[in-house]
Enzyme design. Structure first.
Site, PDB file in Angstrom:
ATOM      1  N   ASP A 156       0.835  -1.214   0.000  1.00  0.00           N
ATOM      2  CA  ASP A 156       0.000   0.000   0.000  1.00  0.00           C
ATOM      3  C   ASP A 156       0.866   1.258   0.000  1.00  0.00           C
ATOM      4  OD1 ASP A 156       0.838  -0.116   2.618  1.00  0.00           O
ATOM      5  OD2 ASP A 156      -1.156   0.062   3.504  1.00  0.00           O
ATOM      6  N   GLU A 186      10.039  -3.469   9.800  1.00  0.00           N
ATOM      7  CA  GLU A 186      10.291  -2.159   9.180  1.00  0.00           C
ATOM      8  C   GLU A 186      10.971  -1.220  10.175  1.00  0.00           C
ATOM      9  OE1 GLU A 186       7.168  -0.539   6.777  1.00  0.00           O
ATOM     10  OE2 GLU A 186       8.153   1.420   6.634  1.00  0.00           O
ATOM     11  N   LYS A 228      -0.817  -9.371   3.527  1.00  0.00           N
ATOM     12  CA  LYS A 228       0.024  -8.841   4.622  1.00  0.00           C
ATOM     13  C   LYS A 228      -0.805  -7.857   5.438  1.00  0.00           C
ATOM     14  CE  LYS A 228       3.698  -5.962   3.872  1.00  0.00           C
ATOM     15  NZ  LYS A 228       3.317  -4.720   4.559  1.00  0.00           N
ATOM     16  N   GLU A 237      -0.630  -5.220   9.019  1.00  0.00           N
ATOM     17  CA  GLU A 237       0.284  -4.520   9.922  1.00  0.00           C
ATOM     18  C   GLU A 237      -0.151  -4.659  11.370  1.00  0.00           C
ATOM     19  OE1 GLU A 237       0.721  -0.415   8.797  1.00  0.00           O
ATOM     20  OE2 GLU A 237       1.359  -0.920   6.768  1.00  0.00           O
TER      21      GLU A 237
HETATM   22  O1  KIV Z   1       3.675  -0.999   1.456  1.00  0.00           O
HETATM   23  C1  KIV Z   1       4.808  -1.488   1.239  1.00  0.00           C
HETATM   24  O2  KIV Z   1       5.380  -1.351   0.165  1.00  0.00           O
HETATM   25  C2  KIV Z   1       5.421  -2.244   2.335  1.00  0.00           C
HETATM   26  C3  KIV Z   1       6.870  -2.575   2.232  1.00  0.00           C
HETATM   27  C4  KIV Z   1       7.717  -1.407   2.064  1.00  0.00           C
HETATM   28  C5  KIV Z   1       7.323  -3.449   3.322  1.00  0.00           C
HETATM   29  O3  KIV Z   1       4.768  -2.565   3.272  1.00  0.00           O
END
Ligand code: KIV
Length: 258
Positions: free
Chosen positions: A42, A177, A110, A112
């Site tokens: 994102d 991160e 994914k 967070e």
């Molecule tokens: O949104 C993204 O591109 C990410 C990566 C930088 C880990 O979460």
């Protein structure tokens, strides 16, 4: 046949895992031969749309970019970020994750966060949705400046425990991160699943960068970004040469005309 996720897990302590982002077909095609994981992140909110925060990214935007990115991926494991508020409770998360998998044909999603969203992630995994975790700086939760994580002991303990918790419920890897190097090292040593670092030292099991940053297409001054290319300059040069030839009536010559 050995699954793509198994292949990623098998790389732990053997060879580094290469992850890159992609938001479109042509970029995916270019990076697929050199990536283990391609993430439709994102981060596209700031990189492509100049949003001040990834919170503005919608599920529809993620799905459209992912459909394009999918077209160029043959070998890599494809992961799609679930955008802000699309996993605010178990029911909504499952509905949205199923939609992402169905419409984009990605391999995993994914999310967070750690303990705060553990019941949501657990629910997805129990419903056969493969999940990648994300700890350290959580861009969907940050308002204002990003600061690296792991300075204070309380923060270190929280990230360490969250990593163990995520592993316990079955995520197949965790993005770290901007996590302080010694903490990233401790987590990577402790876990059996691979850690993927961004600004979190060489001690992680793999590394990820936003492709637009590393090829020099997106202007960024973030400390952890190393520019491996000068693509913006190349594009400008090509446009300049095209303009010159059109103005000089050199292009299109006979061979480029019907
Ligand atoms: O949104 C993204 O591109 C990410 C990566 C930088 C880990 O979460």
């Amino acid at each position: 046949m050995i699954s793509k996720i198994k292949k990623i897990l098998n790389k732990k302590n053997k060879s580094k895992i290469i992850c890159l982002t992609s938001y479109s077909k042509n970029i995916s095609e270019a990076i697929d031969p050199y990536s283990d994981i391609i993430l439709v992140g994102d981060s596209l909110g700031s990189v492509l749309y100049n949003y001040s925060t990834t919170r503005k990214v919608t599920l529809d935007q993620m799905i459209e970019h992912s459909k394009s990115a999918r077209l160029g991926i043959k070998n890599s494991l494809m992961v799609v970020d679930m955008p802000y508020r699309t996993y605010r409770n178990k029911k909504i998360a499952l509905k949205n994750a199923k939609r992402i998998l169905k419409e984009t044909k990605c391999d995993a999603v994914k999310l967070e966060g750690g303990s705060l969203i553990i019941s949501v992630i657990d629910h997805l995994i129990k419903n056969k949705i493969p999940v990648m975790g994300h700890l350290g700086i959580l861009p969907q939760s940050v308002i204002g400046k990003f600061k690296f994580k792991g300075k204070k002991n309380s923060e270190r303990n929280k990230i360490f425990n969250d990593a163990k918790l995520l592993e316990k419920i079955g995520v197949f890897s965790i993005v770290l991160e901007c996590v302080e190097s010694t903490l990233a090292k401790q987590i990577s040593k402790k876990l059996k699943i691979p850690t993927i670092g961004i600004g979190s030292s060489k001690f992680c099991d793999g590394q990820i960068l936003v492709i637009d940053d590393l090829i020099g297409l997106n202007e960024t001054k973030v400390r952890f970004v190393k520019k491996f290319g000068q693509i913006k300059k190349n594009i400008s040069n090509a446009a300049k040469n095209f303009s010159k030839e059109v103005k000089n009536k050199k292009y299109p010559s006979k061979i480029y005309s019907y």
